[in-house]
Design an enzyme around this catalytic site. Structure first.
Site, PDB file in Angstrom:
ATOM      1  N   HIS A  92     -14.740   7.177 -13.346  1.00  0.00           N
ATOM      2  CA  HIS A  92     -14.956   8.519 -13.894  1.00  0.00           C
ATOM      3  C   HIS A  92     -16.437   8.860 -13.934  1.00  0.00           C
ATOM      4  O   HIS A  92     -16.845   9.990 -13.672  1.00  0.00           O
ATOM      5  CB  HIS A  92     -14.363   8.608 -15.304  1.00  0.00           C
ATOM      6  CG  HIS A  92     -12.873   8.663 -15.296  1.00  0.00           C
ATOM      7  ND1 HIS A  92     -12.098   8.302 -16.364  1.00  0.00           N
ATOM      8  CD2 HIS A  92     -12.021   9.031 -14.317  1.00  0.00           C
ATOM      9  CE1 HIS A  92     -10.825   8.452 -16.046  1.00  0.00           C
ATOM     10  NE2 HIS A  92     -10.761   8.888 -14.813  1.00  0.00           N
ATOM     11  N   GLU A 131      -0.747   6.564   7.763  1.00  0.00           N
ATOM     12  CA  GLU A 131      -1.585   5.602   7.035  1.00  0.00           C
ATOM     13  C   GLU A 131      -0.887   4.249   6.884  1.00  0.00           C
ATOM     14  O   GLU A 131      -1.385   3.345   6.244  1.00  0.00           O
ATOM     15  CB  GLU A 131      -2.023   6.156   5.676  1.00  0.00           C
ATOM     16  CG  GLU A 131      -0.915   6.692   4.808  1.00  0.00           C
ATOM     17  CD  GLU A 131      -1.429   7.303   3.506  1.00  0.00           C
ATOM     18  OE1 GLU A 131      -2.625   7.159   3.183  1.00  0.00           O
ATOM     19  OE2 GLU A 131      -0.614   7.920   2.803  1.00  0.00           O
ATOM     20  N   ASP A 176      -6.031   3.778   3.805  1.00  0.00           N
ATOM     21  CA  ASP A 176      -4.834   2.940   3.700  1.00  0.00           C
ATOM     22  C   ASP A 176      -4.499   2.264   5.023  1.00  0.00           C
ATOM     23  O   ASP A 176      -4.081   1.116   5.041  1.00  0.00           O
ATOM     24  CB  ASP A 176      -3.636   3.769   3.214  1.00  0.00           C
ATOM     25  CG  ASP A 176      -3.669   3.904   1.701  1.00  0.00           C
ATOM     26  OD1 ASP A 176      -3.819   2.870   1.031  1.00  0.00           O
ATOM     27  OD2 ASP A 176      -3.571   5.034   1.200  1.00  0.00           O
ATOM     28  N   CYS A 200      -8.470  12.195   7.637  1.00  0.00           N
ATOM     29  CA  CYS A 200      -8.970  12.534   6.308  1.00  0.00           C
ATOM     30  C   CYS A 200      -9.407  11.294   5.523  1.00  0.00           C
ATOM     31  O   CYS A 200      -9.791  11.395   4.371  1.00  0.00           O
ATOM     32  CB  CYS A 200      -7.938  13.343   5.523  1.00  0.00           C
ATOM     33  SG  CYS A 200      -6.416  12.456   5.240  1.00  0.00           S
TER      34      CYS A 200
HETATM   35  C1  PEP Z   1      -6.350   7.462   3.068  1.00  0.00           C
HETATM   36  O1  PEP Z   1      -5.552   6.591   2.738  1.00  0.00           O
HETATM   37  O2  PEP Z   1      -7.189   7.339   3.983  1.00  0.00           O
HETATM   38  C2  PEP Z   1      -6.385   8.767   2.334  1.00  0.00           C
HETATM   39  C3  PEP Z   1      -7.114   9.771   2.754  1.00  0.00           C
HETATM   40  O3  PEP Z   1      -5.637   8.869   1.206  1.00  0.00           O
HETATM   41  P1  PEP Z   1      -6.015   8.201  -0.214  1.00  0.00           P
HETATM   42  O4  PEP Z   1      -7.447   7.723  -0.109  1.00  0.00           O
HETATM   43  O5  PEP Z   1      -5.837   9.288  -1.204  1.00  0.00           O
HETATM   44  O6  PEP Z   1      -5.022   7.093  -0.322  1.00  0.00           O
HETATM   45 MG    MG Z   2      -3.884   7.009   1.475  1.00  0.00          MG
END
Ligand code: PEP
Ligand code: MG
Length: 601
Positions: free
Chosen positions: A215, A455, A479, A526
Site C-alpha cells: 500500500h 496467462e 502469470d 498487458c
Molecule cells: C499478468 O498476469 O501479467 C497480468 C497482467 O495480470 P495480473 O498481474 O493482474 O495477474
Molecule cells: Mg495475471
C-alpha cells in the site's frame, strides 16, 4: 541486497548505462539494489525515521473503570487521526486510496477484536496498553501464518493500527513535520507515514521492508515520489544527513555517491525533466515506428483516479482494468450499482478510447475471503474459476459491464482462463443476461467484444482453438512467466529465476501472437514486460498490436517506439528467438537499444 560484483570504473562519460551503476565500485561509495517501488530520481540527504518501539508490560491496574476510559479516549483519538488521514488522502490522491485508511478505521469498530481487550482489562485487570498489545498480537500472528502477500499487507496495516492505539494510550505524539527536503529512510513504511510525510518536501522514500505492490508503494506512486523498498539492513549504513541518490526506476540506492555518480544522475534528472517537457509534445502523436508500423498504446489501471493522469500522458485506451481493486477497497464484492458507477465513469472518461474491463481476478496473490486458505493459491481457486463457482457475483459483474457498454467502447475480458469450457460457460451466462436486457429494453452494446487473458500455458499451446472463441486476446506475462517457469512471481528468494525474457517466454509469445493473427483477432500484452524498455523492441518485432503499460512509463515507451524501425525490430526478434538463455536475449536487446541511442534502459 548487497551487490558483490565489482568492476573497474569509470569517468562520468564512461558511465553510460544503469547496468554499470549496479556494478560501480569505489571506496566509500555503496550501491545497493532494492525493488523499484515508485519511479523517479532523487539526490539529497537522509532523514532516518525510527518509529517509536512499542513496549508494554503486564502491569495490573487498580481502577479498571479509569483504564476503560483511557481505552475509549485512545480509540476516539485514533479514529480522529484516521479521519484526518482519510481527508488528506482524498485531497492529495483521490477517493479510492482513502479506502486503505477507511479499512483501518473499520477495524476500530471490530467487536471480535475489542471484546477480549475489554475483558482483559475488566477481569484480569491488565492495563489497556498491555491488553491491546496482547490481543492485537494474537490476531496478527494468525494473519502472518500465510504466504499470501495481500494478507501480509493487511497484517502490516493492523500492526500500524495497534501502534497508533498504544501511542495514543501512552499520550505520545507522532511528528510528521520536517524542517528541510529530505530522503526518508526507514525500516518499514506504513501507508499513513507515506501520506503524512508527503506534506513536507519529501524527495524520496527508502525502506528495508516492503514490496512493489504494498500500500505504501501504491501511495508513493500516486504522489509521484520516487521510492526504493526491500533493501535489507540499510539503516545500519545510514545516519541523518548521509548523502544519497535514489533511483526509483532501477531500484538503486547509492550511499555517499562520488562526483562521477552525482554527475551521472544530475544529468539523468536534467534529461528526465527536459524529456518530460518534450514528451508532452508527443502526447498526441501515435505510437508508430519510424517506418510507419502502428502500435496502440494503452494503460493498465486499478483505480478510477488513475485515469486522468493516464489520459494526460496520452493513453489511447485502458488495456486492463483490474476490477478486483473494487473488492479490495471494500473487503467484499461490490454491488452491481457500485460497479455500474465505476465502469460507466471509466467508459465515459476514456471515450472514444476503449476500456477493457477484466472480471474479478481474486485468489493467488490477491486477497481471499478471510476464512479461506489454500496451500497453493496460485494453482487454486482464482480468477474465472472462482467466478464460475459464484454465479450471482459473476452475473452482477457481467450485468454492470454490459450496462456500462452502452457507448460501445467497453470490452469484457476473463482472467486465468485454462479451458475452452470456461469460455463456453461464461458465454451462456452472458447470453442469458443479454436476452433479459433485450426483453426489458435495457440498452447495451450488442456487439461487445469478448476476450481472454493468455496467462496460462494451456492457452498458449492451444492458441488456435482459444482464438476461435474470442474477439481479442491479451497476454499476461506476469502469470505466464510464473506458470511457464514454475517461479512464484512474488517470492523474493527466487526472484532471479523469474526471467521474463527467458527463451521459453519469448517463444510462447511468438506462438500466441501468430495463433491470434491467424484467426484475425487483435493481440495485446498487458503484463509488466510491456513496460520494460528493454523488451519493447522485441515485443514490437513479435507483432503485438497493442501494449498496455504502466501509465508512468507510457510517454517514454511511446518515444521509444517512435525511435524504432519495425524491420529492425523483426530482425532483433528473429535473433532472440534463436537464443538459448535469457542473458543472451537481454544482451541482444541492450545492443539494439544502444544502437538507436536509447538511454533509459
Ligand atoms: C499478468 O498476469 O501479467 C497480468 C497482467 O495480470 P495480473 O498481474 O493482474 O495477474
Ligand atoms: Mg495475471
Amino acid at each position: 541486497m548487497k551487490l558483490h560484483r565489482k568492476l573497474k570504473i569509470i569517468s562520468a562519460e564512461d558511465l553510460m548505462n544503469f547496468n554499470q551503476v549496479e556494478t560501480y565500485s569505489k571506496e566509500g561509495v555503496t550501491v545497493l539494489k532494492g525493488l523499484p517501488a515508485a519511479p523517479g530520481y532523487a539526490i539529497g540527504s537522509a532523514f532516518v525515521y525510527h518509529r517509536d518501539k512499542i513496549e508494554t508490560f503486564a502491569s495490573v491496574v487498580l481502577d479498571t473503570d479509569e483504564e476503560l476510559k483511557n481505552l475509549e479516549y485512545s480509540l476516539e483519538k485514533s479514529k480522529k487521526e484516521l479521519n484526518k488521514i482519510i481527508t488528506i488522502s482524498r485531497e492529495k490522491i483521490g477517493e479510492r486510496t482513502a479506502g486503505i485508511f477507511e479499512a483501518h478505521a473499520l477495524i476500530l469498530d471490530d467487536q471480535l477484536l475489542f471484546g477480549p481487550i475489554v475483558e482483559s482489562i475488566k477481569k484480569k485487570r491488565y492495563s489497556a496498553e498491555y491488553s491491546v498489545d496482547k490481543e492485537f498480537s494474537k490476531y496478527l500472528s494468525v494473519m502472518k501464518q500465510t504466504d499470501d502477500a495481500a494478507m501480509l499487507e493487511r497484517a502490516a496495516d493492523v500492526e500500524d493500527l495497534k501502534a497508533r492505539i498504544i501511542r495514543n494510550l501512552q499520550k505520545k505524539r507522532w511528528e510528521s513535520r520536517l524542517k528541510q527536503s529530505v530522503i526518508i529512510v526507514t525500516h518499514s513504511l506504513t501507508p499513513a507515514d507515506t501520506l503524512l510525510f508527503s506534506r513536507n518536501e519529501v524527495l524520496a522514500y527508502v525502506s528495508e521492508l516492503g514490496g512493489i505492490t504494498s500500500h505504501a508503494a501504491i501511495i508513493s506512486r500516486s504522489l509521484n515520489i520516487p521510492a526504493v523498498v526491500g533493501i535489507h539492513n540499510v539503516l545500519k549504513q545510514i545516519s541523518n544527513d548521509t548523502q544519497l541518490i535514489v533511483d526509483g526506476f532501477n531500484g538503486y540506492l547509492i550511499i555517499n555517491p562520488d562526483e562521477t555518480l552525482l554527475t551521472f544522475y544530475r544529468k539523468k534528472i536534467e534529461r528526465f525533466q527536459i524529456d518530460h517537457d518534450k514528451l508532452k509534445e508527443i502526447k498526441n502523436l501515435p505510437g508508430e515506428t519510424i517506418d510507419g508500423h502502428r502500435i496502440k498504446l494503452s494503460v493498465n489501471i486499478e483505480l478510477l483516479d488513475e485515469l486522468d493522469f493516464a489520459i494526460a500522458n496520452g493513453a489511447e485506451g485502458i488495456g486492463l482494468f483490474r476490477s478486483e481493486e473494487l473488492f479490495f477497497a471494500r473487503g467484499t464484492f461490490p454491488t452491481e450499482a457500485e460497479q455500474i458507477e465505476t465502469y460507466s465513469a471509466l467508459a465515459e472518461k476514456m471515450y472514444p478510447g476503449s476500456v477493457v474491463i477484466r472480471t474479478f481476478d481474486i485468489g493467488g496473490d490477491k486477497l481471499l475471503q478471510e476464512d479461506y486458505f489454500e496451500k497453493n493459491p496460485f494453482l487454486g481457486w482464482r480468477g474465472i474459476r472462482m467466478m464460475l463457482d459464484k454465479p450471482q457475483v459473476f452475473k452482477d459483474q457481467l450485468r454492470a459491464i454490459l450496462i456500462a457498454s452502452v457507448h460501445k467502447n467497453v470490452k469484457l475480458m476473463l482472467p486465468m482462463v485454462t479451458t475452452i469450457d470456461e469460455i463456453e460457460q461464461t458465454k451462456l451466462i452472458l447470453e442469458e443476461i443479454k436476452s433479459e436486457f433485450t426483453k426489458t429494453k435495457i440498452p447495451f452494446d450488442k456487439n461487445i467484444e469478448f476476450g481472454i487473458m493468455a496467462e496460462i500455458p494451456s492457452v498458449v499451446f492451444c492458441i488456435s482453438e482459444f482464438a476461435k472463441e474470442v474477439d481479442f486476446i491479451s497476454v499476461g506475462t506476469n502469470d505466464l512467466t510464473q506458470y511457464l517457469l514454475a517461479v512464484d512471481r512474488g517470492n523474493e528468494v527466487v526472484s532471479d529465476k523469474f526471467q521474463e525474457l527467458h527463451p521459453a517466454v519469448i517463444r510462447s509469445l511468438k506462438m500466441t501472437v501468430e495463433g491470434a493473427h491467424k484467426e484475425n483477432i487483435k493481440i495485446s500484452i498487458c503484463g509488466e514486460l510491456a513496460s520494460n524498455y528493454l523488451a519493447v523492441p522485441l515485443l514490437i518485432g513479435l507483432g503485438f498490436d497493442e501494449l498496455s503499460v504502466n501509465e508512468h512509463f507510457l510517454p517514454e515507451i511511446k518515444k521509444l517506439i517512435r525511435s524504432i524501425n519495425f524491420s529492425e525490430a523483426q530482425n532483433l526478434t528473429e535473433a532472440c528467438l534463436k537464443c538459448r538463455t535469457h542473458t543472451e536475449i537481454i544482451n541482444l536487446s541492450r545492443k539494439y537499444l544502444k544502437k538507436i541511442k536509447w538511454e533509459y534502459n
